[in-house]
Design a protein around this motif. Structure first.
Motif, PDB file in Angstrom:
ATOM      1  N   ALA A 181      60.652  -0.963  20.562  1.00  0.00           N
ATOM      2  CA  ALA A 181      61.010  -1.706  19.353  1.00  0.00           C
ATOM      3  C   ALA A 181      61.129  -3.202  19.653  1.00  0.00           C
ATOM      4  O   ALA A 181      60.658  -4.044  18.871  1.00  0.00           O
ATOM      5  CB  ALA A 181      62.332  -1.176  18.792  1.00  0.00           C
ATOM      6  N   CYS A 182      61.721  -3.551  20.789  1.00  0.00           N
ATOM      7  CA  CYS A 182      61.826  -4.963  21.174  1.00  0.00           C
ATOM      8  C   CYS A 182      60.445  -5.570  21.401  1.00  0.00           C
ATOM      9  O   CYS A 182      60.173  -6.710  21.013  1.00  0.00           O
ATOM     10  CB  CYS A 182      62.674  -5.103  22.432  1.00  0.00           C
ATOM     11  SG  CYS A 182      64.437  -4.736  22.194  1.00  0.00           S
ATOM     12  N   GLY A 183      59.557  -4.780  22.045  1.00  0.00           N
ATOM     13  CA  GLY A 183      58.199  -5.270  22.280  1.00  0.00           C
ATOM     14  C   GLY A 183      57.450  -5.499  20.983  1.00  0.00           C
ATOM     15  O   GLY A 183      56.731  -6.497  20.829  1.00  0.00           O
ATOM     16  N   ALA A 184      57.616  -4.562  20.029  1.00  0.00           N
ATOM     17  CA  ALA A 184      56.951  -4.723  18.740  1.00  0.00           C
ATOM     18  C   ALA A 184      57.495  -5.941  17.990  1.00  0.00           C
ATOM     19  O   ALA A 184      56.734  -6.699  17.370  1.00  0.00           O
ATOM     20  CB  ALA A 184      57.148  -3.458  17.900  1.00  0.00           C
ATOM     21  N   ALA A 185      58.806  -6.143  18.073  1.00  0.00           N
ATOM     22  CA  ALA A 185      59.409  -7.308  17.416  1.00  0.00           C
ATOM     23  C   ALA A 185      58.894  -8.602  18.044  1.00  0.00           C
ATOM     24  O   ALA A 185      58.582  -9.580  17.341  1.00  0.00           O
ATOM     25  CB  ALA A 185      60.933  -7.233  17.516  1.00  0.00           C
ATOM     26  N   GLY A 186      58.794  -8.613  19.380  1.00  0.00           N
ATOM     27  CA  GLY A 186      58.265  -9.793  20.052  1.00  0.00           C
ATOM     28  C   GLY A 186      56.823 -10.075  19.672  1.00  0.00           C
ATOM     29  O   GLY A 186      56.426 -11.233  19.471  1.00  0.00           O
ATOM     30  N   SER A 187      56.030  -9.008  19.553  1.00  0.00           N
ATOM     31  CA  SER A 187      54.630  -9.173  19.152  1.00  0.00           C
ATOM     32  C   SER A 187      54.537  -9.721  17.728  1.00  0.00           C
ATOM     33  O   SER A 187      53.682 -10.567  17.425  1.00  0.00           O
ATOM     34  CB  SER A 187      53.911  -7.815  19.242  1.00  0.00           C
ATOM     35  OG  SER A 187      53.920  -7.335  20.568  1.00  0.00           O
ATOM     36  N   TRP A 188      55.403  -9.250  16.856  1.00  0.00           N
ATOM     37  CA  TRP A 188      55.415  -9.726  15.469  1.00  0.00           C
ATOM     38  C   TRP A 188      55.772 -11.214  15.414  1.00  0.00           C
ATOM     39  O   TRP A 188      55.138 -11.986  14.685  1.00  0.00           O
ATOM     40  CB  TRP A 188      56.406  -8.903  14.673  1.00  0.00           C
ATOM     41  CG  TRP A 188      56.460  -9.272  13.215  1.00  0.00           C
ATOM     42  CD1 TRP A 188      55.585  -8.903  12.220  1.00  0.00           C
ATOM     43  CD2 TRP A 188      57.445 -10.093  12.586  1.00  0.00           C
ATOM     44  NE1 TRP A 188      55.962  -9.447  11.019  1.00  0.00           N
ATOM     45  CE2 TRP A 188      57.098 -10.183  11.207  1.00  0.00           C
ATOM     46  CE3 TRP A 188      58.578 -10.748  13.040  1.00  0.00           C
ATOM     47  CZ2 TRP A 188      57.867 -10.899  10.296  1.00  0.00           C
ATOM     48  CZ3 TRP A 188      59.339 -11.471  12.133  1.00  0.00           C
ATOM     49  CH2 TRP A 188      58.979 -11.551  10.774  1.00  0.00           C
ATOM     50  N   LEU A 189      56.767 -11.618  16.206  1.00  0.00           N
ATOM     51  CA  LEU A 189      57.143 -13.030  16.245  1.00  0.00           C
ATOM     52  C   LEU A 189      56.014 -13.892  16.802  1.00  0.00           C
ATOM     53  O   LEU A 189      55.752 -14.994  16.303  1.00  0.00           O
ATOM     54  CB  LEU A 189      58.402 -13.205  17.106  1.00  0.00           C
ATOM     55  CG  LEU A 189      59.693 -12.608  16.536  1.00  0.00           C
ATOM     56  CD1 LEU A 189      60.822 -12.725  17.551  1.00  0.00           C
ATOM     57  CD2 LEU A 189      60.080 -13.291  15.220  1.00  0.00           C
ATOM     58  N   ALA A 239      52.820 -13.197  16.640  1.00  0.00           N
ATOM     59  CA  ALA A 239      51.761 -13.262  15.631  1.00  0.00           C
ATOM     60  C   ALA A 239      52.109 -14.274  14.543  1.00  0.00           C
ATOM     61  O   ALA A 239      51.244 -15.037  14.077  1.00  0.00           O
ATOM     62  CB  ALA A 239      51.547 -11.878  15.018  1.00  0.00           C
ATOM     63  N   ASN A 240      53.367 -14.300  14.134  1.00  0.00           N
ATOM     64  CA  ASN A 240      53.791 -15.265  13.119  1.00  0.00           C
ATOM     65  C   ASN A 240      53.705 -16.694  13.649  1.00  0.00           C
ATOM     66  O   ASN A 240      53.328 -17.624  12.924  1.00  0.00           O
ATOM     67  CB  ASN A 240      55.222 -14.966  12.670  1.00  0.00           C
ATOM     68  CG  ASN A 240      55.284 -13.825  11.672  1.00  0.00           C
ATOM     69  OD1 ASN A 240      54.275 -13.466  11.077  1.00  0.00           O
ATOM     70  ND2 ASN A 240      56.452 -13.232  11.509  1.00  0.00           N
ATOM     71  N   ARG A 241      54.068 -16.857  14.924  1.00  0.00           N
ATOM     72  CA  ARG A 241      53.960 -18.184  15.540  1.00  0.00           C
ATOM     73  C   ARG A 241      52.508 -18.653  15.554  1.00  0.00           C
ATOM     74  O   ARG A 241      52.208 -19.815  15.258  1.00  0.00           O
ATOM     75  CB  ARG A 241      54.511 -18.096  16.970  1.00  0.00           C
ATOM     76  CG  ARG A 241      54.335 -19.360  17.805  1.00  0.00           C
ATOM     77  CD  ARG A 241      55.123 -20.513  17.233  1.00  0.00           C
ATOM     78  NE  ARG A 241      55.043 -21.677  18.096  1.00  0.00           N
ATOM     79  CZ  ARG A 241      55.477 -22.880  17.786  1.00  0.00           C
ATOM     80  NH1 ARG A 241      56.043 -23.106  16.595  1.00  0.00           N
ATOM     81  NH2 ARG A 241      55.373 -23.891  18.637  1.00  0.00           N
ATOM     82  N   TRP A 242      51.616 -17.742  15.882  1.00  0.00           N
ATOM     83  CA  TRP A 242      50.184 -18.074  15.892  1.00  0.00           C
ATOM     84  C   TRP A 242      49.712 -18.473  14.487  1.00  0.00           C
ATOM     85  O   TRP A 242      48.930 -19.406  14.325  1.00  0.00           O
ATOM     86  CB  TRP A 242      49.394 -16.882  16.397  1.00  0.00           C
ATOM     87  CG  TRP A 242      47.915 -17.117  16.435  1.00  0.00           C
ATOM     88  CD1 TRP A 242      47.023 -16.855  15.432  1.00  0.00           C
ATOM     89  CD2 TRP A 242      47.143 -17.663  17.500  1.00  0.00           C
ATOM     90  NE1 TRP A 242      45.759 -17.201  15.796  1.00  0.00           N
ATOM     91  CE2 TRP A 242      45.795 -17.700  17.076  1.00  0.00           C
ATOM     92  CE3 TRP A 242      47.456 -18.131  18.771  1.00  0.00           C
ATOM     93  CZ2 TRP A 242      44.768 -18.183  17.877  1.00  0.00           C
ATOM     94  CZ3 TRP A 242      46.437 -18.605  19.585  1.00  0.00           C
ATOM     95  CH2 TRP A 242      45.108 -18.626  19.123  1.00  0.00           C
TER      96      TRP A 242
END
Length: 227
Positions: free
Chosen positions: A192-200, A202-205
């Motif tokens: 879940a932490c990894g998915a949240a980090g990936s989402w952040l 992606a939003n940063r990109w």
């Protein structure tokens, strides 16, 4: 598929694969550790029983007795000091069994009285040769992690019998399931932490590219070059 979605899926997949590999390694090492811990526990109990002076003297006496004494149906075995001592230890420790034999491998103590005087179901050779053994075997009472320890006559230093202590395999599996259950929760939290980090990420990109996709950025660069 949008770049943000691709980044999210790729990062989540990498995290999931890493966690899967880590969980597999953890499960394997945990099984070995739990089995080893139960084996050490069985060994400690067997050593304590074999070192009991009163029980040891009784085993010496039975080993020196005539062949007919240690035999099935002999009431002396069921009410003897060896049987009572072994059963007391078994109940106190929660072991599956505490079995004591003479130097021929005939039972002097067993949780099932009708088995007294009979030869043990697993090979006692190593223990009767003076060596301690820890192994996983299946016997009269089922699968277990068991330890076998020789009983020695202190006067002659001769092996006069052996003590076998078993911990039920079900107990090993219960402890293993408990440890793996905790590991699964940790793995899910990490995923879940990894998915949240990936989402952040992606939003940063998306913010850095002003919401434009790679194709749109490529087209803008081409237009700039033309200009």
């Amino acid at each position: 598929m949008k770049l943000r979605t691709q980044v999210l899926l790729l990062q989540s997949a990498v995290v999931a694969v890493a966690l899967g590999i880590g969980f597999t390694v953890f499960a394997t090492t945990t099984e070995d550790r739990v089995t080893g811990e139960h084996g050490e526990r069985a060994l400690a109990i067997a050593r304590a029983v074999s070192a009991d002076p009163a029980l040891r003297d009784e085993v010496v006496r039975y080993s020196a007795a005539d062949d007919g004494v240690v035999s099935p149906g002999n009431p002396e075995l069921a009410s003897g000091a060896v049987q009572q001592a072994a059963e007391s230890v078994r109940v106190a420790t929660g072991a599956l069994f505490v079995v004591v034999t003479d130097d021929r491998g005939l039972r002097l103590a067993h949780p099932e009285p009708d088995q007294l005087g009979r030869r043990v179901s697993t090979d006692p050779t190593e223990a009767l040769a003076g060596r301690e053994v820890v192994t996983s075997e299946s016997g009269t009472l089922g699968d277990s992690v068991r330890a076998k320890v020789p009983v020695t006559d202190p006067a002659s230093d001769r092996v006069v019998g052996e003590v076998s202590v078993g911990i039920a395999t079900d107990s090993v599996r219960a402890d293993l399931r408990s440890d793996l259950g905790d590991a699964v929760l940790i793995a899910l939290a990490a995923l879940a932490c990894g998915a949240a980090g990936s989402w952040l990420l992606a939003n940063r990109w998306k913010r850095l590219t002003l919401g434009l996709e790679p194709e749109q950025l490529t087209e803008l660069v081409r237009e700039q070059e033309v200009v």
